[in-house]
Design a protein around this motif. Structure first.
Motif, PDB file in Angstrom:
ATOM      1  N   LEU A 107       3.754  -8.649 -11.734  1.00  0.00           N
ATOM      2  CA  LEU A 107       4.329  -8.794 -12.950  1.00  0.00           C
ATOM      3  C   LEU A 107       3.437  -9.785 -13.587  1.00  0.00           C
ATOM      4  CD1 LEU A 107       7.932  -9.513 -11.560  1.00  0.00           C
ATOM      5  CD2 LEU A 107       7.220  -7.516 -12.996  1.00  0.00           C
ATOM      6  N   LYS A 112       3.055  -4.489 -13.985  1.00  0.00           N
ATOM      7  CA  LYS A 112       3.919  -4.503 -15.132  1.00  0.00           C
ATOM      8  C   LYS A 112       3.583  -5.798 -16.043  1.00  0.00           C
ATOM      9  CE  LYS A 112       7.627  -4.331 -17.959  1.00  0.00           C
ATOM     10  NZ  LYS A 112       7.080  -4.574 -19.007  1.00  0.00           N
ATOM     11  N   HIS A 165       3.355  -7.893 -19.490  1.00  0.00           N
ATOM     12  CA  HIS A 165       4.263  -8.500 -20.663  1.00  0.00           C
ATOM     13  C   HIS A 165       3.708  -7.743 -21.805  1.00  0.00           C
ATOM     14  CE1 HIS A 165       5.661 -11.269 -23.551  1.00  0.00           C
ATOM     15  NE2 HIS A 165       6.527 -11.810 -22.564  1.00  0.00           N
ATOM     16  N   SER A 168       2.295   0.099 -15.435  1.00  0.00           N
ATOM     17  CA  SER A 168       3.713   0.744 -15.973  1.00  0.00           C
ATOM     18  C   SER A 168       4.331  -0.353 -16.885  1.00  0.00           C
ATOM     19  CB  SER A 168       4.424   0.933 -14.831  1.00  0.00           C
ATOM     20  OG  SER A 168       5.897   1.703 -15.298  1.00  0.00           O
ATOM     21  N   MET A 171       7.601   0.313 -17.560  1.00  0.00           N
ATOM     22  CA  MET A 171       9.150   0.521 -17.061  1.00  0.00           C
ATOM     23  C   MET A 171       9.732  -0.692 -16.888  1.00  0.00           C
ATOM     24  SD  MET A 171       9.658   3.531 -14.397  1.00  0.00           S
ATOM     25  CE  MET A 171       8.033   4.277 -13.869  1.00  0.00           C
ATOM     26  N   HIS A 172      10.767  -0.884 -16.994  1.00  0.00           N
ATOM     27  CA  HIS A 172      11.817  -2.077 -16.757  1.00  0.00           C
ATOM     28  C   HIS A 172      11.298  -2.716 -15.380  1.00  0.00           C
ATOM     29  CE1 HIS A 172      14.763  -5.173 -16.443  1.00  0.00           C
ATOM     30  NE2 HIS A 172      14.836  -5.288 -17.782  1.00  0.00           N
ATOM     31  N   PRO A 173      11.164  -4.131 -15.136  1.00  0.00           N
ATOM     32  CA  PRO A 173      10.960  -4.586 -13.865  1.00  0.00           C
ATOM     33  C   PRO A 173      11.731  -4.268 -12.694  1.00  0.00           C
ATOM     34  CG  PRO A 173      10.514  -6.407 -15.300  1.00  0.00           C
ATOM     35  CD  PRO A 173      10.937  -4.959 -16.015  1.00  0.00           C
ATOM     36  N   SER A 174      13.254  -4.023 -13.228  1.00  0.00           N
ATOM     37  CA  SER A 174      14.308  -3.758 -11.979  1.00  0.00           C
ATOM     38  C   SER A 174      14.186  -2.423 -11.640  1.00  0.00           C
ATOM     39  CB  SER A 174      15.610  -3.818 -12.586  1.00  0.00           C
ATOM     40  OG  SER A 174      16.004  -3.203 -13.837  1.00  0.00           O
ATOM     41  N   VAL A 175      13.587  -1.556 -12.505  1.00  0.00           N
ATOM     42  CA  VAL A 175      13.390  -0.028 -12.110  1.00  0.00           C
ATOM     43  C   VAL A 175      12.137   0.042 -11.335  1.00  0.00           C
ATOM     44  CG1 VAL A 175      12.609   2.325 -12.949  1.00  0.00           C
ATOM     45  CG2 VAL A 175      14.415   0.727 -14.178  1.00  0.00           C
ATOM     46  N   SER A 216      11.538 -12.009 -15.186  1.00  0.00           N
ATOM     47  CA  SER A 216      11.340 -10.649 -14.794  1.00  0.00           C
ATOM     48  C   SER A 216      11.151 -10.795 -13.062  1.00  0.00           C
ATOM     49  CB  SER A 216      10.089 -10.015 -14.995  1.00  0.00           C
ATOM     50  OG  SER A 216      10.089  -9.696 -16.390  1.00  0.00           O
ATOM     51  N   ASP A 251      14.703 -10.025 -11.291  1.00  0.00           N
ATOM     52  CA  ASP A 251      14.905  -8.639 -11.308  1.00  0.00           C
ATOM     53  C   ASP A 251      14.532  -8.230  -9.854  1.00  0.00           C
ATOM     54  OD1 ASP A 251      16.117  -8.257 -13.816  1.00  0.00           O
ATOM     55  OD2 ASP A 251      14.117  -7.910 -14.601  1.00  0.00           O
TER      56      ASP A 251
END
Length: 167
Positions: free
Chosen positions: A17, A55, A57, A80, A82-86, A102, A105
């Motif tokens: 992240l 991922k 920012h 990517s 995509m959302h961090p939780s995904v 993030s 998540d």
């Protein structure tokens, strides 16, 4: 680059992240986001059988990000949005260079969370050598502890079941 699940299914999946390349208030004034990024990739390069999903920012310069990755000659990285939780559902580990919501998540999904940073000495004293949010960080490491980061990432860690209760 889009990662393909069938090509990476036997890899150790690491979610990185990433925030910003510029100066950061929580880190030592001798470094910045770009230095943290490059030093993190230097350590990640030494992790066995790994695939790294970065991922960034939304404010991260995508061209600079791609150029820096290309300079490392690492082929086991994908970016990517995509959302961090995904993304966390694909991974075993999550790394950030400073605390971010993030990473929560990833923590909630059960990933081993690692903050790999370079805090100001004064902040380290205030936090007693921990993250500013230690309840969501499994391992807090300063940049000089790259060897520990590699050791943790080379370990066989299963996702954790978190005891989470909303207030």
């Amino acid at each position: 680059k889009v990662f393909q699940q069938e090509k990476i299914s036997k890899k150790k999946m690491i979610l990185y992240l990433f925030g910003t390349f510029g100066p950061l208030t929580v880190v030592d004034s001798s470094t910045n986001g770009k230095d943290l990024f490059l030093k993190t990739l230097e350590s990640l390069k030494k992790v066995e059988n790994a695939f790294i999903i970065i991922k960034p920012h939304p404010n991260t310069d995508p061209i600079e990000l791609e150029n820096l990755i290309q300079k490392t000659k690492m082929t086991n990285i994908s970016i990517s949005m995509m959302h961090p939780s995904v993304l966390a559902t694909f991974c075993q580990f999550a790394i950030s260079n400073y605390f971010s919501l993030s990473i929560v998540d990833a923590w909630l999904v059960g990933l081993r969370t690692i903050e790999f940073s370079q805090y100001e000495p004064k902040l380290l004293r205030i936090t007693n050598n921990h993250s500013i949010q230690p309840e969501y960080i499994d391992n807090f490491l300063q940049l000089h502890e790259g060897g520990k980061l590699i050791k943790i990432l080379n370990s066989s860690i299963k996702p954790k079941k978190r005891n989470f209760q909303a207030n």
